[in-house]
Scaffold this motif. Structure first.
Motif, short mmCIF file in Angstrom:
data_model
loop_
_atom_site.label_atom_id
_atom_site.label_comp_id
_atom_site.label_asym_id
_atom_site.label_seq_id
_atom_site.Cartn_x
_atom_site.Cartn_y
_atom_site.Cartn_z
N LEU B 99 0.83 -1.21 0.00
CA LEU B 99 0.00 0.00 0.00
C LEU B 99 0.86 1.25 0.00
O LEU B 99 0.58 2.22 -0.72
N LEU B 100 1.92 1.25 0.80
CA LEU B 100 2.73 2.46 0.95
C LEU B 100 3.99 2.42 0.09
O LEU B 100 4.84 3.30 0.21
N LEU B 337 0.52 7.05 0.78
CA LEU B 337 -0.12 7.21 -0.52
C LEU B 337 -1.62 7.02 -0.35
O LEU B 337 -2.09 6.39 0.59
N GLU B 338 -2.32 7.55 -1.31
CA GLU B 338 -3.76 7.40 -1.29
C GLU B 338 -4.12 6.25 -2.23
O GLU B 338 -3.65 6.22 -3.36
N GLY B 339 -4.93 5.33 -1.77
CA GLY B 339 -5.30 4.23 -2.65
C GLY B 339 -5.86 3.09 -1.86
O GLY B 339 -6.12 3.20 -0.66
N GLU B 340 -6.06 1.97 -2.54
CA GLU B 340 -6.59 0.80 -1.85
C GLU B 340 -5.88 -0.44 -2.35
O GLU B 340 -5.44 -0.49 -3.50
N ILE B 357 -7.88 0.62 2.77
CA ILE B 357 -8.13 1.86 2.04
C ILE B 357 -7.36 2.94 2.77
O ILE B 357 -7.53 3.11 3.98
N ASP B 359 -6.43 7.03 2.92
CA ASP B 359 -6.81 8.34 2.37
C ASP B 359 -5.64 9.31 2.51
O ASP B 359 -5.84 10.52 2.52
N GLY B 360 -4.44 8.77 2.63
CA GLY B 360 -3.26 9.63 2.67
C GLY B 360 -2.83 10.00 4.06
O GLY B 360 -1.76 10.57 4.23
N SER B 361 -3.62 9.69 5.07
CA SER B 361 -3.20 9.98 6.43
C SER B 361 -2.42 8.78 6.96
O SER B 361 -2.23 7.79 6.28
N TYR B 365 -7.90 4.18 6.42
CA TYR B 365 -9.30 4.65 6.42
C TYR B 365 -10.22 3.48 6.71
O TYR B 365 -11.21 3.62 7.43
N ARG B 366 -9.88 2.34 6.13
CA ARG B 366 -10.68 1.13 6.36
C ARG B 366 -9.74 -0.04 6.27
O ARG B 366 -8.89 -0.10 5.38
#
Lengths: 195, 408
Positions: B99-100, B337-340, B357, B359-361, B365-366
């Protein structure tokens, strides 16, 4: 088959249903309208070129705190893979915010039964046509759906079942076990033998 | 003879009339491997309806993970499948790395492959021990625990823990293997195949074992796919699906091994599959030890992490800003990064998938965990229907479920 090619096939087959596709780190997600989701998944499963025969996972997503405000309030995400052809795709179905519901895919994969029950339990998305839509991980009388973003991490009050149980324990304590009424021999060191 | 016994003996059995009753098995039943409850509708000893109930161990990991940084949520994965916690850790780390977009050094990949296979051995040994005990083969239990103890000692040597390891890190592993660990592991690999032969002598051709397992709990290939079974349960039905081959991760594409397949799909086939898998695990670990490359064990871009060698410098820098004794985790770094992403690994129980998921933080997010045990218990109703109640025990054992993973 490449994931983008699968997305193109989908777009050709269901032109009105596909909203957009997105690729991230080599994985492709297809965002669809919820109306014909069972038809789309059935087509993915049964088409000889695709044969997506394994439903890897099914889960709900609450979009309430997304930065991008154009997304639908909820989503149901399906991960499909083809065991013989070794390709995969992610299908994201939009779900409306008021009374979120979508058609059930238990007819396609029996194993989706528990996954949909879990999504209903934790996210509060109902599945139309599900044979047995009940809570699964939480008690039947639980209030709210924990994975929603508005649900607090720390609960404000005890679950009703737990308070009932504690009351019951207190009540039974009145007739409780009184150690004095049942004397037991005390366990201790053996008395020394007198010579 | 007392009157009641006489009455019982003389009680006529009505022809053609069933004896319907309900039975609640669990959650404190010893053969349900944890807190699984099965509500049964029985006709004599035949199961008409079987409804598994889970949730007794629900701890809300998915919700908790959304409120923790990526490296903080790692310890939650230990508590999923506590029999093979290392495999869960690796699965989680792989998903976050993908993911990252974080790289992992080759040495760390090999070490992870070794510990994954060791946890597979530990898990299969516990499965064999308890499964055999459930069916009535008592001797195997202690034999298996004897070897499992060596594995747990090895884990302790490696990372100091025997149950919840948290040893793999996002971007590598926590510390390097020692010479003592490698030597001990080598000795274990040398003796272990003969131990597998010992277990097989005890039960493989045992007439009672065969009567209890052959032809019981049969699941066909299509049925298994439809039910969502993965791992040895799916392969015993003849479907060749092993993520170590399908989507190789870590060092699995560098080693040679076979994926054992069954054809009958009954309890015996699942047993044979897992026994063969143990042989293959030994092969994989041996090759990894032989090929173990030198180099760093953690990548340069690993987030939220303090290595012991860097800790003193970081602590100094942080203490000048925040006061002494406080190690600040990098919470506000903009490397996310933002993505899933959905990444699945082949854990001993089946396919363990993490869906993230971002959201860039710095927090997911999930996070959704696709746990094999949950889906396997869901399949129990279909498998056990119409069988004898005694075979339900054998079926639960052969599906190899862990309730910690099922309930999350």
């Amino acid at each position: 088959m490449e994931p983008m090619a699968i997305a193109d096939c989908l777009r050709a087959q269901f032109p009105g249903e596909i909203l957009h596709t997105q690729t991230f780190q080599g994985q492709t997600a297809v965002l669809i309208r919820p109306g014909r989701v069972v038809e789309i998944l059935r087509w993915l499963r049964d088409t000889p070129d695709l044969r997506m025969n394994h439903l890897r996972s099914l889960c709900g997503v609450d979009n309430a705190r997304r930065k991008d405000t154009s997304v639908s309030p909820f989503e149901v995400v399906y991960h499909l893979t083809s065991i013989p052809l070794r390709h995969e795709i992610r299908i994201r179905a939009q779900v409306a915010g008021e009374d979120p519901c979508i058609d059930s895919v238990v007819g396609l994969w029996t194993g989706a039964n528990w996954l949909e029950r879990e999504t209903y339990d934790l996210m509060g998305i109902r599945f139309n046509g599900h044979p047995d839509l009940r809570r699964i991980l939480l008690p039947e009388d639980w209030q709210g759906h924990p994975l929603r973003k508005e649900y607090p991490l720390k609960g404000r009050e005890e679950w009703a079942g737990m308070t009932e149980l504690l009351d019951r324990v207190k009540e039974l304590d009145r007739f409780g076990f009184d150690p004095a009424a049942h004397p037991r021999p005390q366990v201790g060191p053996k008395p020394e033998k007198q010579p | 003879m007392t009157a009641s016994i006489k009455q019982t003996l003389e009680c006529p059995v009505a022809e053609g009339e069933g004896e319907h009753y309900s039975l609640r098995m669990g959650p404190q039943h010893p053969a349900t491997h944890g807190v699984l409850r099965v509500d049964l509708e029985l006709d004599g000893e035949t199961i008409i309806e079987c409804t598994p109930q889970v949730g007794y161990l629900h701890r809300g990991f998915e919700k908790l993970a959304e409120n923790r940084t990526y490296s903080q949520a790692l310890i939650l994965t230990d508590r999923l499948d506590y029999i093979a916690a290392m495999a869960n850790n690796v699965g989680y780390c792989l998903a976050v790395e993908r993911l990252l977009a974080i790289s992992v050094p080759r040495r760390a990949q090999y070490i992870r492959t070794i510990v994954c296979e060791m946890s597979r051995l530990a898990s299969h040994l516990l499965w064999l021990a308890t499964h055999a005990l459930d069916i009535g083969a008592m001797t195997v239990f202690l034999y298996c625990f004897r070897e499992r103890e060596i594995l747990l000692d090895l884990f302790e040597e490696l990372c100091g823990a025997r149950l919840t390891f948290s040893y793999p890190r996002i971007g590598g592993v926590r510390q390097d293997v020692t010479t003592a660990f490698v030597d001990e592991l080598q000795r274990f690999l040398y003796i272990f195949p003969s131990k597998i032969a010992e277990y097989e002598t005890l039960i493989d051709t045992n007439r009672i074992w065969l009567k209890r397992t052959v032809g019981v709990g049969v699941v066909s290939g299509e049925e298994a796919l439809s039910l969502g079974l993965t791992g040895a349960c799916l392969r015993a039905s003849g479907v060749d699906y092993d993520l170590r081959k399908h989507q190789p991760y870590d060092a699995y594409d560098q080693v040679e091994f076979e994926v054992p397949l069954g054809s009958d799909g009954d309890i015996y086939a699942r047993y044979r599959c897992r026994m063969e898998e143990m042989h293959q695990s030994v092969r994989i670990i041996q090759q990894c030890l032989d090929q173990l490359p030198p180099g760093p064990i953690i990548g340069p871009d690993a987030p939220d992490l303090l290595m012991p060698n860097k800790a003193s410098a970081r602590m100094e820098a942080d203490s000048s800003r925040y006061g002494t004794g406080l190690i600040r985790l990098i919470r506000d770094r903009n490397c996310y990064l933002e993505g899933e992403i959905y990444v699945a690994t082949e854990v001993p129980k089946g396919e363990l998938g993490f869906y993230f998921i971002s959201d860039g933080s710095s927090r997911p997010y999930r996070m959704h965990i696709r746990s094999p045990s949950f889906i396997h218990i869901g399949a129990l109703a279909a498998i056990a229907k119409g069988e004898m109640v005694a075979d339900l025990i054998a079926n639960i054992g052969s599906l190899d479920v862990v309730l910690g993973e099922s309930d999350r």
